[in-house]
Design a protein around this motif. Sequence first.
Motif, PDB file in Angstrom:
ATOM      1  N   VAL A  67      10.000 -13.830   5.765  1.00  0.00           N
ATOM      2  CA  VAL A  67      10.000 -12.848   4.681  1.00  0.00           C
ATOM      3  C   VAL A  67       8.776 -13.044   3.779  1.00  0.00           C
ATOM      4  N   SER A  68       8.394 -14.287   3.528  1.00  0.00           N
ATOM      5  CA  SER A  68       7.188 -14.542   2.734  1.00  0.00           C
ATOM      6  C   SER A  68       5.957 -13.939   3.402  1.00  0.00           C
ATOM      7  N   GLY A  69       5.896 -14.059   4.733  1.00  0.00           N
ATOM      8  CA  GLY A  69       4.790 -13.436   5.463  1.00  0.00           C
ATOM      9  C   GLY A  69       4.813 -11.928   5.342  1.00  0.00           C
ATOM     10  N   ALA A  70       6.026 -11.342   5.387  1.00  0.00           N
ATOM     11  CA  ALA A  70       6.159  -9.900   5.220  1.00  0.00           C
ATOM     12  C   ALA A  70       5.696  -9.471   3.836  1.00  0.00           C
ATOM     13  N   VAL A  71       6.067 -10.251   2.822  1.00  0.00           N
ATOM     14  CA  VAL A  71       5.637  -9.958   1.458  1.00  0.00           C
ATOM     15  C   VAL A  71       4.108  -9.979   1.364  1.00  0.00           C
ATOM     16  N   ALA A  72       3.496 -10.968   2.001  1.00  0.00           N
ATOM     17  CA  ALA A  72       2.036 -11.062   1.979  1.00  0.00           C
ATOM     18  C   ALA A  72       1.389  -9.835   2.621  1.00  0.00           C
ATOM     19  N   LEU A  73       1.988  -9.344   3.717  1.00  0.00           N
ATOM     20  CA  LEU A  73       1.452  -8.148   4.373  1.00  0.00           C
ATOM     21  C   LEU A  73       1.589  -6.919   3.475  1.00  0.00           C
ATOM     22  N   LEU A  74       2.713  -6.794   2.782  1.00  0.00           N
ATOM     23  CA  LEU A  74       2.884  -5.668   1.869  1.00  0.00           C
ATOM     24  C   LEU A  74       1.884  -5.747   0.714  1.00  0.00           C
ATOM     25  N   LEU A  75       1.653  -6.947   0.215  1.00  0.00           N
ATOM     26  CA  LEU A  75       0.678  -7.119  -0.862  1.00  0.00           C
ATOM     27  C   LEU A  75      -0.747  -6.860  -0.373  1.00  0.00           C
ATOM     28  N   GLN A  76      -1.021  -7.214   0.870  1.00  0.00           N
ATOM     29  CA  GLN A  76      -2.343  -6.942   1.435  1.00  0.00           C
ATOM     30  C   GLN A  76      -2.592  -5.437   1.483  1.00  0.00           C
ATOM     31  N   ALA A  77      -1.541  -4.687   1.854  1.00  0.00           N
ATOM     32  CA  ALA A  77      -1.685  -3.234   1.940  1.00  0.00           C
ATOM     33  C   ALA A  77      -1.688  -2.579   0.564  1.00  0.00           C
ATOM     34  N   ARG A  78      -0.940  -3.164  -0.369  1.00  0.00           N
ATOM     35  CA  ARG A  78      -0.820  -2.592  -1.712  1.00  0.00           C
ATOM     36  C   ARG A  78      -0.993  -3.704  -2.741  1.00  0.00           C
ATOM     37  N   PRO A  79      -2.224  -4.156  -2.956  1.00  0.00           N
ATOM     38  CA  PRO A  79      -2.464  -5.353  -3.777  1.00  0.00           C
ATOM     39  C   PRO A  79      -2.083  -5.222  -5.243  1.00  0.00           C
ATOM     40  N   THR A  80      -1.919  -4.007  -5.743  1.00  0.00           N
ATOM     41  CA  THR A  80      -1.550  -3.855  -7.156  1.00  0.00           C
ATOM     42  C   THR A  80      -0.047  -3.850  -7.372  1.00  0.00           C
ATOM     43  N   SER A  81       0.724  -3.986  -6.295  1.00  0.00           N
ATOM     44  CA  SER A  81       2.188  -3.953  -6.411  1.00  0.00           C
ATOM     45  C   SER A  81       2.710  -5.119  -7.242  1.00  0.00           C
ATOM     46  N   ARG A  82       3.707  -4.839  -8.031  1.00  0.00           N
ATOM     47  CA  ARG A  82       4.388  -5.873  -8.790  1.00  0.00           C
ATOM     48  C   ARG A  82       5.606  -6.361  -7.998  1.00  0.00           C
ATOM     49  N   PRO A  83       6.186  -7.512  -8.364  1.00  0.00           N
ATOM     50  CA  PRO A  83       7.292  -8.067  -7.575  1.00  0.00           C
ATOM     51  C   PRO A  83       8.433  -7.090  -7.306  1.00  0.00           C
ATOM     52  N   GLN A 127       8.300  -3.903  -7.086  1.00  0.00           N
ATOM     53  CA  GLN A 127       7.869  -2.880  -6.134  1.00  0.00           C
ATOM     54  C   GLN A 127       7.881  -3.421  -4.707  1.00  0.00           C
ATOM     55  N   VAL A 128       7.522  -4.686  -4.552  1.00  0.00           N
ATOM     56  CA  VAL A 128       7.544  -5.295  -3.220  1.00  0.00           C
ATOM     57  C   VAL A 128       8.982  -5.419  -2.725  1.00  0.00           C
ATOM     58  N   ARG A 129       9.883  -5.840  -3.595  1.00  0.00           N
ATOM     59  CA  ARG A 129      11.282  -5.924  -3.193  1.00  0.00           C
ATOM     60  C   ARG A 129      11.811  -4.542  -2.790  1.00  0.00           C
ATOM     61  N   LEU A 130      11.443  -3.527  -3.558  1.00  0.00           N
ATOM     62  CA  LEU A 130      11.839  -2.166  -3.216  1.00  0.00           C
ATOM     63  C   LEU A 130      11.322  -1.771  -1.841  1.00  0.00           C
ATOM     64  N   GLY A 131      10.075  -2.171  -1.550  1.00  0.00           N
ATOM     65  CA  GLY A 131       9.494  -1.857  -0.249  1.00  0.00           C
ATOM     66  C   GLY A 131      10.240  -2.512   0.893  1.00  0.00           C
ATOM     67  N   LEU A 132      10.609  -3.771   0.707  1.00  0.00           N
ATOM     68  CA  LEU A 132      11.377  -4.469   1.738  1.00  0.00           C
ATOM     69  C   LEU A 132      12.717  -3.783   1.977  1.00  0.00           C
ATOM     70  N   LYS A 154       8.082  -0.154   8.747  1.00  0.00           N
ATOM     71  CA  LYS A 154       8.913   0.843   8.062  1.00  0.00           C
ATOM     72  C   LYS A 154       8.740   0.758   6.551  1.00  0.00           C
ATOM     73  N   SER A 155       8.583  -0.450   6.030  1.00  0.00           N
ATOM     74  CA  SER A 155       8.376  -0.603   4.590  1.00  0.00           C
ATOM     75  C   SER A 155       7.079   0.063   4.154  1.00  0.00           C
ATOM     76  N   LEU A 156       6.038  -0.097   4.954  1.00  0.00           N
ATOM     77  CA  LEU A 156       4.765   0.532   4.617  1.00  0.00           C
ATOM     78  C   LEU A 156       4.835   2.045   4.747  1.00  0.00           C
ATOM     79  N   ALA A 157       5.652   2.518   5.697  1.00  0.00           N
ATOM     80  CA  ALA A 157       5.770   3.955   5.921  1.00  0.00           C
ATOM     81  C   ALA A 157       6.737   4.617   4.942  1.00  0.00           C
ATOM     82  N   ALA A 158       7.551   3.796   4.254  1.00  0.00           N
ATOM     83  CA  ALA A 158       8.564   4.365   3.365  1.00  0.00           C
ATOM     84  C   ALA A 158       7.930   5.231   2.286  1.00  0.00           C
ATOM     85  N   GLY A 159       6.750   4.802   1.825  1.00  0.00           N
ATOM     86  CA  GLY A 159       5.948   5.613   0.920  1.00  0.00           C
ATOM     87  C   GLY A 159       6.678   6.062  -0.326  1.00  0.00           C
TER      88      GLY A 159
END
Length: 234
Positions: free
Chosen positions: A169-185, A187-192, A215-220
């Motif tokens: 899950v930590s790796g998944a969080v890192a990937l979401l942050l890489q795609a959306r670096p301005t996301s706050r915690p 927002q990342v939880r919402l994405g997951l 799917k998290s990245l595509a959720a948009g």
Amino acid sequence: GQLSDVVEAIDWAIAHRRDYNLRVINLSLGTAVQQSWKDDPLCQAVERAWRANIITVAAAGNLGKTAQGKEILGAVTAPGNCPYAITAGTLNTKGTTFASDDAMATYSSRGPTRFDHLVKPDVIAPGNKIRSLLAPDAALARLYPEKVVGNGRTATLELSGTSQSAAVVSGAVALLLQARPTSRPEQVRLGLVAGASRHGWGLIREGFGSIDVAKSLAAGERRVVLVPGQASRT
């Protein structure tokens, strides 16, 4: 280890977050819940990290069943009981790439959390029979030689547990942050949560389901309403 050392490490990460661009803390550890998360120094440290824009991923614990195989409820460990942690339970993929044979790991700790009755874990991720790197002369290898696969410099270590799931899950969080670096915690939880897939095992076992970064990245723009410890899609 000492819980005070973990608290000190979290506070160090907060203090040096800008020096090293620290965004994710992985806590593949846990201890028995002795009090409400509001009074727990470890959970308070996780909250401080969250407010400093650092995401903490914590293992749910491996207390999902008795020695006789009977299911145990309410045994999520601290700091996985903290609403400001993204708490990871374990999905058993049976070693395949398709989802039809996936199962909830019987040892993965179930919610709700003790004292506060929060919905935990948040999500589940692969964590059963995970092979990864093995440092030479590692303490884990000496303690559990039966878990070592191979020999010499190419040897790996195969482990199962929510500690492994937390790392995924930590790796998944890192990937979401890489795609959306301005996301706050939050927002990342919402994405997951938005990308997670439910399996019908219930909130107290699987949380909001197994993670899926694509799917998290595509959720948009899909709207998700989330309160720490609880969530619902709309």
